[in-house]
Design a protein around this motif. Structure first.
Motif, PDB file in Angstrom:
ATOM      1  N   GLY A   1       0.801  -1.159  -0.011  1.00  0.00           N
ATOM      2  CA  GLY A   1      -0.038  -0.063   0.028  1.00  0.00           C
ATOM      3  C   GLY A   1       0.829   1.396  -0.121  1.00  0.00           C
ATOM      4  N   TYR A   2       2.305   1.065  -0.057  1.00  0.00           N
ATOM      5  CA  TYR A   2       2.929   2.371  -0.185  1.00  0.00           C
ATOM      6  C   TYR A   2       3.796   2.571  -1.355  1.00  0.00           C
ATOM      7  CZ  TYR A   2       6.648   5.476   2.248  1.00  0.00           C
ATOM      8  OH  TYR A   2       7.205   6.490   2.730  1.00  0.00           O
ATOM      9  N   PRO A   3       3.791   3.603  -1.883  1.00  0.00           N
ATOM     10  CA  PRO A   3       4.447   4.007  -3.079  1.00  0.00           C
ATOM     11  C   PRO A   3       5.811   3.486  -3.310  1.00  0.00           C
ATOM     12  CG  PRO A   3       3.304   6.040  -2.510  1.00  0.00           C
ATOM     13  CD  PRO A   3       3.274   4.883  -1.442  1.00  0.00           C
ATOM     14  N   TYR A   4       6.169   2.766  -4.221  1.00  0.00           N
ATOM     15  CA  TYR A   4       7.490   2.141  -4.365  1.00  0.00           C
ATOM     16  C   TYR A   4       8.216   2.491  -5.980  1.00  0.00           C
ATOM     17  CZ  TYR A   4      10.691  -1.894  -4.357  1.00  0.00           C
ATOM     18  OH  TYR A   4      12.016  -2.487  -4.352  1.00  0.00           O
ATOM     19  N   GLU A   5       7.324   3.049  -6.578  1.00  0.00           N
ATOM     20  CA  GLU A   5       7.890   3.325  -7.967  1.00  0.00           C
ATOM     21  C   GLU A   5       6.996   4.157  -8.624  1.00  0.00           C
ATOM     22  OE1 GLU A   5       9.173  -0.184  -9.900  1.00  0.00           O
ATOM     23  OE2 GLU A   5       7.251  -0.664 -10.626  1.00  0.00           O
ATOM     24  N   ILE A   6       7.295   5.082  -9.418  1.00  0.00           N
ATOM     25  CA  ILE A   6       6.239   5.905 -10.263  1.00  0.00           C
ATOM     26  C   ILE A   6       6.793   5.891 -11.778  1.00  0.00           C
ATOM     27  CG2 ILE A   6       7.464   7.962  -9.801  1.00  0.00           C
ATOM     28  CD1 ILE A   6       4.865   9.298  -9.638  1.00  0.00           C
ATOM     29  N   PHE A   7       5.719   5.982 -12.558  1.00  0.00           N
ATOM     30  CA  PHE A   7       5.970   6.011 -14.045  1.00  0.00           C
ATOM     31  C   PHE A   7       4.690   7.207 -14.488  1.00  0.00           C
ATOM     32  CE2 PHE A   7       6.808   1.657 -13.161  1.00  0.00           C
ATOM     33  CZ  PHE A   7       7.922   1.446 -14.019  1.00  0.00           C
ATOM     34  N   THR A   8       5.200   8.302 -15.104  1.00  0.00           N
ATOM     35  CA  THR A   8       4.352   9.590 -15.285  1.00  0.00           C
ATOM     36  C   THR A   8       4.339  10.045 -16.702  1.00  0.00           C
ATOM     37  OG1 THR A   8       2.981  11.380 -14.507  1.00  0.00           O
ATOM     38  CG2 THR A   8       5.570  10.959 -14.128  1.00  0.00           C
ATOM     39  N   GLY A   9       3.358  10.538 -17.467  1.00  0.00           N
ATOM     40  CA  GLY A   9       3.681  11.172 -18.856  1.00  0.00           C
ATOM     41  C   GLY A   9       2.407  11.540 -19.228  1.00  0.00           C
ATOM     42  N   LEU A  10       2.427  12.217 -20.430  1.00  0.00           N
ATOM     43  CA  LEU A  10       1.317  12.739 -21.090  1.00  0.00           C
ATOM     44  C   LEU A  10       0.229  11.671 -21.579  1.00  0.00           C
ATOM     45  CD1 LEU A  10       2.752  15.407 -23.116  1.00  0.00           C
ATOM     46  CD2 LEU A  10       0.985  16.011 -21.666  1.00  0.00           C
ATOM     47  N   GLN A  11      -1.013  11.748 -21.446  1.00  0.00           N
ATOM     48  CA  GLN A  11      -1.955  10.933 -21.870  1.00  0.00           C
ATOM     49  C   GLN A  11      -2.207  11.487 -23.285  1.00  0.00           C
ATOM     50  OE1 GLN A  11      -5.434   9.445 -19.624  1.00  0.00           O
ATOM     51  NE2 GLN A  11      -4.808  11.414 -18.555  1.00  0.00           N
ATOM     52  N   ASP A  12      -2.833  10.505 -24.227  1.00  0.00           N
ATOM     53  CA  ASP A  12      -3.260  10.624 -25.474  1.00  0.00           C
ATOM     54  C   ASP A  12      -2.231  11.173 -26.574  1.00  0.00           C
ATOM     55  OD1 ASP A  12      -5.786   9.894 -24.642  1.00  0.00           O
ATOM     56  OD2 ASP A  12      -6.179  11.917 -23.864  1.00  0.00           O
ATOM     57  N   ASP A  13      -0.764  11.095 -26.315  1.00  0.00           N
ATOM     58  CA  ASP A  13       0.287  11.436 -26.953  1.00  0.00           C
ATOM     59  C   ASP A  13       0.494  10.395 -27.938  1.00  0.00           C
ATOM     60  OD1 ASP A  13       3.792  11.772 -26.900  1.00  0.00           O
ATOM     61  OD2 ASP A  13       2.454  13.491 -27.660  1.00  0.00           O
ATOM     62  N   GLU A  14       0.896  10.783 -29.130  1.00  0.00           N
ATOM     63  CA  GLU A  14       1.376   9.881 -30.216  1.00  0.00           C
ATOM     64  C   GLU A  14       1.976   8.583 -29.677  1.00  0.00           C
ATOM     65  OE1 GLU A  14       2.663  11.398 -33.542  1.00  0.00           O
ATOM     66  OE2 GLU A  14       1.066  12.387 -34.085  1.00  0.00           O
ATOM     67  N   GLU A  15       3.089   8.815 -28.652  1.00  0.00           N
ATOM     68  CA  GLU A  15       3.798   7.783 -28.205  1.00  0.00           C
ATOM     69  C   GLU A  15       3.569   7.617 -26.631  1.00  0.00           C
ATOM     70  OE1 GLU A  15       7.756   8.510 -29.283  1.00  0.00           O
ATOM     71  OE2 GLU A  15       7.521   8.236 -31.491  1.00  0.00           O
ATOM     72  N   GLY A  16       2.547   8.019 -26.127  1.00  0.00           N
ATOM     73  CA  GLY A  16       2.025   7.993 -24.825  1.00  0.00           C
ATOM     74  C   GLY A  16       1.142   6.838 -24.440  1.00  0.00           C
ATOM     75  N   ILE A  17       0.332   6.939 -23.481  1.00  0.00           N
ATOM     76  CA  ILE A  17      -0.597   5.853 -23.074  1.00  0.00           C
ATOM     77  C   ILE A  17      -2.078   6.463 -23.481  1.00  0.00           C
ATOM     78  CG2 ILE A  17      -1.401   5.009 -21.029  1.00  0.00           C
ATOM     79  CD1 ILE A  17       1.174   3.886 -21.644  1.00  0.00           C
ATOM     80  N   VAL A  18      -2.785   5.518 -23.908  1.00  0.00           N
ATOM     81  CA  VAL A  18      -4.450   5.735 -24.053  1.00  0.00           C
ATOM     82  C   VAL A  18      -5.105   4.636 -23.165  1.00  0.00           C
ATOM     83  CG1 VAL A  18      -6.122   5.697 -25.392  1.00  0.00           C
ATOM     84  CG2 VAL A  18      -4.016   6.617 -26.213  1.00  0.00           C
ATOM     85  N   LEU A  19      -5.786   5.122 -22.051  1.00  0.00           N
ATOM     86  CA  LEU A  19      -6.351   4.167 -21.027  1.00  0.00           C
ATOM     87  C   LEU A  19      -7.843   4.580 -21.207  1.00  0.00           C
ATOM     88  CD1 LEU A  19      -3.976   3.698 -18.090  1.00  0.00           C
ATOM     89  CD2 LEU A  19      -4.348   2.170 -19.744  1.00  0.00           C
ATOM     90  N   PRO A  20      -8.726   3.189 -20.888  1.00  0.00           N
ATOM     91  CA  PRO A  20     -10.060   3.748 -20.713  1.00  0.00           C
ATOM     92  C   PRO A  20     -10.148   4.770 -19.379  1.00  0.00           C
ATOM     93  CG  PRO A  20      -9.544   1.368 -21.025  1.00  0.00           C
ATOM     94  CD  PRO A  20      -8.409   1.995 -20.928  1.00  0.00           C
ATOM     95  N   LYS A  21     -11.235   5.648 -19.562  1.00  0.00           N
ATOM     96  CA  LYS A  21     -11.226   6.378 -18.316  1.00  0.00           C
ATOM     97  C   LYS A  21     -11.687   5.598 -16.919  1.00  0.00           C
ATOM     98  CE  LYS A  21     -12.341  10.472 -21.006  1.00  0.00           C
ATOM     99  NZ  LYS A  21     -13.275  11.483 -21.559  1.00  0.00           N
ATOM    100  N   THR A  22     -12.176   4.571 -17.106  1.00  0.00           N
ATOM    101  CA  THR A  22     -12.786   4.039 -15.878  1.00  0.00           C
ATOM    102  C   THR A  22     -11.416   2.975 -15.326  1.00  0.00           C
ATOM    103  OG1 THR A  22     -13.260   1.947 -17.322  1.00  0.00           O
ATOM    104  CG2 THR A  22     -15.071   3.587 -16.794  1.00  0.00           C
ATOM    105  N   ILE A  23     -10.506   2.929 -15.603  1.00  0.00           N
ATOM    106  CA  ILE A  23      -9.392   2.413 -15.173  1.00  0.00           C
ATOM    107  C   ILE A  23      -8.619   3.063 -14.072  1.00  0.00           C
ATOM    108  CG2 ILE A  23      -7.075   0.938 -15.628  1.00  0.00           C
ATOM    109  CD1 ILE A  23      -9.806  -0.098 -16.604  1.00  0.00           C
ATOM    110  N   THR A  24      -8.536   2.567 -12.801  1.00  0.00           N
ATOM    111  CA  THR A  24      -7.985   3.610 -12.066  1.00  0.00           C
ATOM    112  C   THR A  24      -7.029   2.587 -11.001  1.00  0.00           C
ATOM    113  OG1 THR A  24      -9.782   2.708 -10.103  1.00  0.00           O
ATOM    114  CG2 THR A  24      -9.970   4.858 -11.258  1.00  0.00           C
ATOM    115  N   LYS A  25      -7.155   1.069 -11.296  1.00  0.00           N
ATOM    116  CA  LYS A  25      -5.930   0.292 -10.730  1.00  0.00           C
ATOM    117  C   LYS A  25      -5.680  -0.649 -11.551  1.00  0.00           C
ATOM    118  CE  LYS A  25      -7.833   0.746  -5.756  1.00  0.00           C
ATOM    119  NZ  LYS A  25      -6.520   1.292  -5.573  1.00  0.00           N
ATOM    120  N   GLY A  26      -4.587  -1.247 -11.377  1.00  0.00           N
ATOM    121  CA  GLY A  26      -4.008  -2.635 -12.279  1.00  0.00           C
ATOM    122  C   GLY A  26      -2.632  -3.351 -11.545  1.00  0.00           C
TER     123      GLY A  26
END
Length: 853
Positions: free
Chosen positions: A703-728
């Protein structure tokens, strides 16, 4: 006549793909690593067939200098389609290559005689290893001659700094050298008898230290006896002196426990059983003539004397199994003997080619514009290598596809029956190679310093004598062409082209799954599921090449789409069942290595793969068994252990840290976990800055942050995710080339699991580098409030990176426990240092103002 026609990458890849029957990985490996190229990357060969004709032409050219030469048809038939004989990387790329001046040797060892621990000698060795690495060679050298820490020296420093600073020097030099897109390879070794050996053993346990070298400890029989019997062991310097300047005693069992612990934790150091190596070594019969073994190449399969080198070649064992995977399977020993003899001849021809290459290298050095003072070291280095190579004519005939050969014979890797069969194959190989070397001595002359009397007591030679008395008698009469002949090297990328298991190793996995995005409108496409964004995916099975052969032989449909249960049933029916790298009995693997080692005059490169959860006692048992079984060396790799090479977090003593720090109360935050778990729970945090949409993947451990990946959504080389996804989940995966990536996996409304591969590749590299920095402090459990402060204090010029900082701060604030004080920050309204975090916002306890941001 030299062909100067060039091909585009796509042309070469297309032709190679056809050559390898659609094996994309094999085709790309060949084009990228082995196709004939010049220094500008122009490609001069369209497929491996062109390469094999090039190598054939050169072998036949050398053959025609001697009696009874092999024909071009014979040589090409051995090489074609990598069926029987496969030269190693340096010979494969260098033979007949007039576009680049490079050595054909895979392995070198350097080292100076006399006052070899002076600064001048240390710097000379540093330069020599770099000069060799730029010619594609892997290099090894020993540090046992360096004075221990605190020893008097004849300069203003007064005392020696010991081994570790020079380990760092040599390691850093290696990292600076690029070889056709790959870094240099270095082996550093030291005798356990050296008083600084413990510091050497610990050196790689500190993150960022000695990252450019493999390290191995040279362990003698006396130390092993002391370690296993709980006795003290005497260290000294110089380590081989009858009148040492320094002596001390150590608890051998404690020092051995440290070796075992470090190997368990970080896969290093490797161990070299040095008495076994030197006792069995034929070149050491000529130690006084310069052939004293001092270290090994980076993978450990070739122990060498200073300035000697070795070229390598592998024989594809699978190709000698007739009627593979049937009850009529048999190994064609007659054809095998014939081909081993030819392989040994080819290896000797390659020695001649190497001597020619060294002449070209020396001529190039002469023509270089630098002064003689600058280029003198490199020129003299190659003079020494040419002399040693010509004196001994050392060769390295080895094998690949041992795992597939065993399976094709209907045997299970790791069983006593399979080991006995393998030993017979390697015994046959040794006798055939030595017979070939003796026959060449009749035709071409023995190696320059051959002396049967010197070798009379050598254990390996006496095994030859016992197994084939006539061979031994002929060897005494005619001599031998090569001082030593055999090895078993790792054959990683070359085994991709033989489409077999690698070296002496078992199969890694016979079957595994991959996923690819598809166009649902294409013909012959099976859509397994459609995710929330409308993308279609197909899952497909990847089979080990020889597993497909087993299926065909047994009438199993290779085109059918099988369920996981059906695949498991297929594997259970096959000879690969319980015979993968992680399945085999580890002790049996060690004993197998020791039994085969008796018929290999150099050494064997083999790694014992262990699951992450094994304890140190097993590593200890495996190392001791390796010594007792007659192995010359041993390396263990516990899954995930490489990532555990970190500076240990100091454990605070009860009552607080005397330096002024305070003891954290129990469970105030999670414990440090140095080895990253393969799978982490993950929160998806979205945020918006101006008009930009951002997403953060926060990996959680307990339950404690161990690592982080972050960047722009919808960028041509970024991440596209369904809006309902909050966990994985974030899953650490191993790529086919051994590198790692991080995949994000989530489950959509239909229950399908969808994977976003390679988070590190989806974002701008600049974001990724800063994310690694922040993940590093998270893993060592810096309080979240302090991490946020650290992120905010980063002084970055890039406007986009500063925006990124805000996103990271917002993502992490979610995990701050309410009531945590924001020390050092003042309320912008009342000016008091009374801010606390509540629900991710800063609340002033004095005036009640709130600030989120």
């Amino acid at each position: 006549m030299e062909n100067n026609k060039t091909y585009s990458y796509d042309e070469a890849y297309g032709a190679s793909l056809e050559y390898f029957n659609g094996d994309e990985l094999a085709a790309r490996v060949w084009v990228n690593k082995y196709a004939l190229k010049d220094s500008f990357g122009n490609i001069y060969e369209k497929s491996p067939e062109d390469m094999h004709h090039r190598i054939t032409d050169e072998v036949v050219r050398i053959e025609n200098k001697y009696k009874n030469p092999m024909s071009a048809e014979e040589v090409f038939g051995l090489l074609d389609h990598f069926k029987y004989i496969v030269p190693a990387g340096s010979p494969m790329t260098g033979i007949g290559n007039n576009h680049q001046v490079a050595s054909l040797s895979n392995c070198f060892v350097v080292g100076l005689d006399g006052d070899a621990d002076s600064y001048g000698a240390i710097l000379r060795v540093d330069e020599e290893q770099v000069q060799l690495m730029k010619r594609r060679g892997g290099v090894g050298h020993d540090l046992s001659h360096l004075r221990p820490k605190g020893s008097p020296v004849n300069n203003s420093a007064l005392t020696s700094t010991g081994l570790v600073p020079f380990m760092e020097r040599y390691s850093n030099s290696t990292r600076e050298v690029a070889q056709d897109g790959r870094r240099g390879a270095l082996m550093l070794s030291v005798s356990i008898k050296h008083p600084d050996s413990e510091a050497f053993i610990d050196a790689k346990m500190t993150e960022g230290k000695i990252t450019g070298a493999n390290v191995s400890v040279k362990i003698d029989d006396d130390f092993m006896r002391c370690a296993t019997e709980g006795k003290e062991y005497t260290q000294q310097f110089p380590v081989e002196s009858d009148n040492p300047k320094m002596k001390c005693t150590v608890d051998a069992s404690k020092l051995w426990a440290k070796i075992v612990h470090n190997a368990w934790k970080s896969a290093e150091p490797g161990v070299l059983f040095w008495d076994t190596i030197t006792r069995e070594s034929i070149p050491d019969c000529y130690a006084d003539l310069g052939f004293k073994t001092v270290s090994t190449n980076p993978c450990g399969e070739i122990p060498l004397c200073p300035y000697d080198s070795c070229r390598l070649l592998s024989i594809n064992l699978y190709s000698y199994v007739e009627n593979p995977f049937t009850d009529k399977a048999r190994f064609d020993f007659d054809l095998f003997r014939k081909h081993v003899a030819m392989a040994q001849r080819i290896m000797d021809d390659i020695v001649d080619m190497e001597l020619e290459k060294i002449d070209l290298i020396m001529e190039k050095i002469k023509r270089d514009p630098q002064s003689d003072e600058v280029k003198g070291t490199e020129y003299h280095l190659w003079e020494k290598i040419k002399r040693k190579s010509g004196m001994g004519r050392r060769t390295g005939v080895g094998i690949t596809a041992e795992g597939d050969m065993i399976a094709a014979m209907g045997l299970r890797y790791g069983t006593e029956e399979a080991t006995a069969f393998s030993v017979e194959v390697h015994r046959t190989l040794a006798l055939a190679a030595y017979r070939s070397s003796v026959d060449m001595a009749k035709e071409r002359g023995a190696f320059e310093i051959f002396d049967a009397g010197r070798e009379a007591a050598n254990p390996f030679i006496n095994r030859i004598k016992e197994a084939d008395p006539q061979l031994y008698a002929d060897m005494v009469k005619y001599g031998r062409r090569n001082i030593a002949c055999l090895t078993i090297a790792p054959t990683g990328t070359t085994s991709l082209m033989t489409q077999t298991t690698s070296g002496i190793e078992p199969v890694f996995l016979p079957v595994y799954k991959r996923r690819r995005k598809v166009n649902p409108n294409d013909t012959d496409v099976h859509v397994d599921f459609v995710d929330e964004t409308g993308d279609s995916f197909e899952e497909y099975i990847v089979y080990h090449n020889k597993f497909i052969e087993w299926m065909k032989v047994n009438g199993i449909d290779t085109a059918k789409r099988y369920t996981q249960e059906e695949i498991d049933e297929l594997i259970a029916r096959s000879p690969y069942y319980k015979a993968t790298a992680n399945d085999v009995d580890w002790l049996m693997k060690v004993r197998m290595q020791g039994a085969i080692q008796k018929w290999v005059d150099h050494s064997i490169s083999v790694t014992i793969n262990l699951p992450n959860n094994v304890d140190e006692a097993l590593v200890n048992r495996l190392y001791v068994e390796a010594w007792k079984s007659g192995c010359k060396g041993c390396t263990v790799y516990r899954d995930g252990s490489r990532s555990g090479v970190m500076i240990a977090v100091d454990k605070k003593k009860k009552g607080g840290d005397k330096s002024g720090g305070t003891q954290l109360p129990p469970c105030s935050h999670p414990q440090v976990t140095e080895v990253r778990p393969q799978t982490l729970e993950c929160d998806v945090v979205r945020f918006q800055n101006n008009k930009e949409k951002w997403v953060a993947f926060v990996g959680l451990l307990d339950g404690y942050p161990y690592e982080i990946f972050t960047g722009l959504q919808d960028d041509e080389e970024g991440i596209v995710l369904p809006k309902t996804i909050t966990k994985g989940k974030i899953i650490k995966q191993t790529n086919e080339d051994g590198s790692h990536r991080y995949d994000f996996q989530f489950e959509n409304k239909r229950g399908y699991k969808t994977t976003v591969e390679g988070l590190s590749e989806k974002f701008n590299p600049e974001y990724w580098n800063y994310a690694k920095l922040i993940s590093g402090v998270l893993r060592y459990r810096m309080p979240i409030a302090h991490v946020i402060k650290l992120v905010g204090s980063l002084q970055l010029k890039s406007e986009s990176i500063n925006t990124w900082k805000i996103g990271v701060e917002r993502a992490l604030k979610k995990y701050i426990v309410d009531g945590t004080e924001a020390k050092g920050q003042k309320c912008p309204v009342c000016g008091q240092e009374a801010l606390v975090y509540q629900e991710g916002c800063l609340i002033c306890k004095n005036c009640g103002s709130s600030r989120c941001g």
